[in-house]
Design a protein around this motif. Structure first.
Motif, short mmCIF file in Angstrom:
data_model
loop_
_atom_site.label_atom_id
_atom_site.label_comp_id
_atom_site.label_asym_id
_atom_site.label_seq_id
_atom_site.Cartn_x
_atom_site.Cartn_y
_atom_site.Cartn_z
N HIS A 1 0.82 -1.21 0.00
CA HIS A 1 0.00 0.00 0.00
C HIS A 1 0.85 1.26 0.00
CE1 HIS A 1 -2.95 -2.97 1.83
NE2 HIS A 1 -3.51 -2.58 0.70
N THR A 2 2.01 1.17 0.64
CA THR A 2 2.92 2.31 0.66
C THR A 2 3.35 2.68 -0.76
OG1 THR A 2 3.77 1.74 2.84
CG2 THR A 2 5.15 3.15 1.48
N MET A 3 3.71 1.69 -1.56
CA MET A 3 4.15 1.95 -2.93
C MET A 3 3.02 2.58 -3.74
SD MET A 3 6.04 -0.65 -5.61
CE MET A 3 4.68 -1.15 -6.67
N TYR B 1 3.25 -4.72 -6.36
CA TYR B 1 4.51 -4.80 -5.62
C TYR B 1 5.41 -5.92 -6.17
CZ TYR B 1 7.83 -5.30 -1.82
OH TYR B 1 8.99 -5.39 -1.09
N ALA B 2 4.81 -7.08 -6.42
CA ALA B 2 5.60 -8.20 -6.94
C ALA B 2 4.79 -8.97 -7.98
CB ALA B 2 6.01 -9.14 -5.81
N THR C 1 6.15 -2.15 -10.81
CA THR C 1 6.42 -3.16 -9.80
C THR C 1 7.67 -2.77 -9.00
OG1 THR C 1 7.99 -4.59 -10.96
CG2 THR C 1 5.67 -4.82 -11.55
N LYS C 2 7.90 -3.51 -7.91
CA LYS C 2 9.12 -3.30 -7.13
C LYS C 2 10.26 -4.17 -7.66
CE LYS C 2 11.67 -1.82 -3.74
NZ LYS C 2 11.71 -2.55 -2.48
N ASP C 3 9.92 -5.29 -8.27
CA ASP C 3 10.96 -6.27 -8.59
C ASP C 3 11.22 -6.47 -10.08
OD1 ASP C 3 8.61 -7.47 -9.26
OD2 ASP C 3 8.89 -9.28 -8.07
N SER C 4 10.57 -5.71 -10.96
CA SER C 4 10.75 -5.91 -12.40
C SER C 4 12.14 -5.43 -12.85
CB SER C 4 9.69 -5.13 -13.18
OG SER C 4 10.02 -5.07 -14.55
N LEU D 1 3.40 -1.94 -20.87
CA LEU D 1 4.71 -1.49 -20.44
C LEU D 1 4.91 -1.84 -18.97
CD1 LEU D 1 7.35 0.10 -20.78
CD2 LEU D 1 6.05 2.20 -20.37
N VAL D 2 5.94 -2.61 -18.69
CA VAL D 2 6.26 -3.01 -17.32
C VAL D 2 7.55 -2.30 -16.89
CG1 VAL D 2 6.75 -4.94 -15.76
CG2 VAL D 2 5.19 -5.26 -17.73
N MET D 3 7.52 -1.65 -15.75
CA MET D 3 8.72 -0.95 -15.27
C MET D 3 8.80 -1.09 -13.76
SD MET D 3 7.55 3.08 -15.43
CE MET D 3 7.01 3.00 -17.14
N ASN D 4 10.00 -0.91 -13.21
CA ASN D 4 10.09 -0.96 -11.75
C ASN D 4 9.92 0.43 -11.15
OD1 ASN D 4 12.74 0.35 -11.33
ND2 ASN D 4 13.58 -1.50 -12.27
N ILE D 5 9.73 0.48 -9.87
CA ILE D 5 9.38 1.72 -9.18
C ILE D 5 10.49 2.77 -9.34
CG2 ILE D 5 10.29 0.92 -6.95
CD1 ILE D 5 7.14 3.12 -7.50
N PHE D 6 11.74 2.32 -9.42
CA PHE D 6 12.84 3.28 -9.56
C PHE D 6 12.86 3.90 -10.95
CE2 PHE D 6 14.54 0.23 -6.30
CZ PHE D 6 14.36 1.09 -5.22
N ASP D 7 12.55 3.08 -11.99
CA ASP D 7 12.41 3.64 -13.35
C ASP D 7 11.41 4.80 -13.32
OD1 ASP D 7 14.07 1.70 -14.50
OD2 ASP D 7 12.40 0.32 -14.85
N PHE D 8 10.28 4.54 -12.71
CA PHE D 8 9.19 5.50 -12.71
C PHE D 8 9.53 6.76 -11.92
CE2 PHE D 8 5.35 6.95 -10.32
CZ PHE D 8 4.72 7.61 -11.37
N LEU D 9 10.03 6.60 -10.70
CA LEU D 9 10.24 7.73 -9.81
C LEU D 9 11.44 8.59 -10.19
CD1 LEU D 9 9.50 6.07 -6.35
CD2 LEU D 9 7.99 7.58 -7.66
N LEU D 10 12.47 7.97 -10.77
CA LEU D 10 13.71 8.71 -11.03
C LEU D 10 13.83 9.25 -12.45
CD1 LEU D 10 16.20 6.41 -9.05
CD2 LEU D 10 15.22 8.60 -8.34
N ASP D 11 12.88 8.89 -13.31
CA ASP D 11 12.90 9.39 -14.69
C ASP D 11 11.49 9.88 -15.04
OD1 ASP D 11 13.04 9.91 -17.39
OD2 ASP D 11 14.00 8.01 -17.93
N GLU D 12 11.32 11.19 -15.05
CA GLU D 12 9.99 11.76 -15.27
C GLU D 12 9.46 11.49 -16.68
OE1 GLU D 12 11.12 16.34 -16.51
OE2 GLU D 12 10.59 15.90 -14.43
#
Length: 417
Positions: A302-304, A359-360, A387-390, A401-412
């Motif tokens: 839920h946090t993610m 999340y997973a 996702t967190k683990d993709s 399109l599947v991406m991990n949370i860091f892809d999304f948050l760090l690249d606008e």
């Protein structure tokens, strides 16, 4: 340590000299004063503006208490303006100024005055910008640090940064504390002594305990569909207390007006209509949300979802919960109507994205479960699973399109991948 808030600074710079009152709104302690009195003032000085042409007043400072009286402030302002060159007026926590709408409307009529104000309350500011400023208000809404802003000053890895961010949130002052104990103490005290006390005092709430109980329930159920009637029943069942749905609705309005929480309402994708109730509520800052629960419920699922919601709002999207109705059969073979959900329907101009937070996704079965509703929208707008683990980003065989949370948050720009 200087945190760059370029997204907001650039917005202010782009609005210079537009003849409107620039209103920076946002939750208390999210960095509005820093943006105005530090970053924007530095920009003005770098552009060659004389310090005498920058008039700044923080109304929440004791030394400026006298200026909360418009009969004192207005003559003072006029006295400072000695020539015809442009003057930049920077006012912090302007809702503390009596009759602030009339004062600002008078100042903005002067041809050599450019006004920038901050406020922590939507009821006094953003909802009244249109009516009280008679179309002369131009709002810039500010959020706590995004994950990208947080990582710009965080010394460790993105994985360690994520663990810090989802627990202690993005209020800039949290970065001043080194130990978990210091951060927890700060956030809990801030919530009690600033946010709750502010709401109770402003709205003259007689039963503070009710408001705090509601906050606890909302904190425990971020991203869950609910409404005042359901919440009233929850109070009766879990707390053995009777609180009317009307009172709960008022409390939720107060929480939204103070920017502590935000809502996403349901949108029937095929029917192209909104469904007013129930709705989902998300916290503007995860650290404050966790402080309400004494840092007990730290489930990342839920946090993610909450972090993704906040990031989408920060990027300027209108965010709804997607609903798709389908015909199905129950275990008895009878035909039934069933509702499938898409976590976020994101709209900005002509752009639309459908986004699932997962999340997973350990196997193909989970992938199919997450994208089932996406494949039933009946349109060609981009469909995304975060996702967190993709290992992502990648497009699967169904065009999702599947991406991990860091892809999304760090690249606008990742949504356009």
């Amino acid at each position: 340590m200087e945190i760059k808030r370029n997204i907001y600074l650039n917005k202010l710079i782009s609005k210079k000299h537009n003849g409107l009152i620039k209103v920076v709104t946002g939750i208390r302690r999210c960095g509005k004063s820093y943006l105005l009195f530090n970053l924007f003032k530095k920009h003005l000085l770098a552009e060659g503006v004389d310090t005498r042409h920058i008039i700044e007043i923080a109304f929440d400072s004791f030394e400026n208490k006298k200026f909360r009286d418009p009969e004192v402030l207005y003559p003072y302002m006029k006295e400072q303006m000695q020539d015809e060159d442009m003057y930049y007026v920077l006012l912090d926590e302007v809702q503390l100024l009596d009759e602030f709408e009339a004062v600002l409307n008078s100042l903005i009529r002067m041809k050599n005055v450019d006004i920038y104000v901050t406020g922590s309350n939507a009821h006094f500011l953003s909802k009244d910008v249109i009516t009280e400023f008679r179309g002369r208000g131009d709002e810039v809404h500010m959020y706590p640090l995004s994950f990208a802003e947080f990582m710009s000053v965080y010394p460790g890895t993105k994985e360690n940064g994520w663990r810090e961010y989802v627990v202690y949130g993005g209020l800039p002052l949290v970065l001043n504390f080194k130990t978990p104990e210091e951060k927890i103490t700060f956030l809990k005290a801030l919530f009690e002594e600033t946010y709750i006390s502010d709401i109770v005092g402003r709205h003259k709430i007689r039963n503070r305990a009710e408001l705090e109980e509601l906050l606890n329930i909302l904190s425990s159920a971020i991203g869950s569909l609910t409404n005042p009637t359901k919440l009233s029943a929850t109070f009766k069942r879990m707390k053995q207390k009777s609180i009317s749905a009307g009172t709960i609705k008022n409390y939720i309005d107060y929480l939204c007006d103070s920017f502590l929480i935000d809502s996403a309402i349901r949108y029937d994708i095929k029917g192209k209509k909104y469904i007013d109730t129930p709705v989902k509520y998300y916290f503007t800052d995860m650290g404050l949300r966790n402080a309400r629960l004494n840092f007990r419920q730290l489930e990342e699922t839920h946090t993610m979802e909450n972090v993704i919601f906040n990031e989408l709002k920060l990027r300027g999207f209108n965010v709804d919960v997607g609903v798709i109705e389908i015909n199905s059969t129950n275990e008895k073979g009878n035909s039934v109507r069933k509702q499938l959900e898409i976590d976020f329907v994101c709209n900005k101009g002509s752009k639309r994205y459908y986004i699932q937070s997962a999340y997973a996704m350990p196997d193909q079965a989970k992938m199919e479960q997450e994208q089932r509703s996406l494949m039933l929208t009946g349109d060609a707008f981009k469909k995304i699973i975060i996702t967190k683990d993709s290992p992502g980003p990648y497009y699967n065989e169904d065009g999702v399109l599947v991406m991990n949370i860091f892809d999304f948050l760090l690249d606008e720009n990742m949504l356009n991948y």
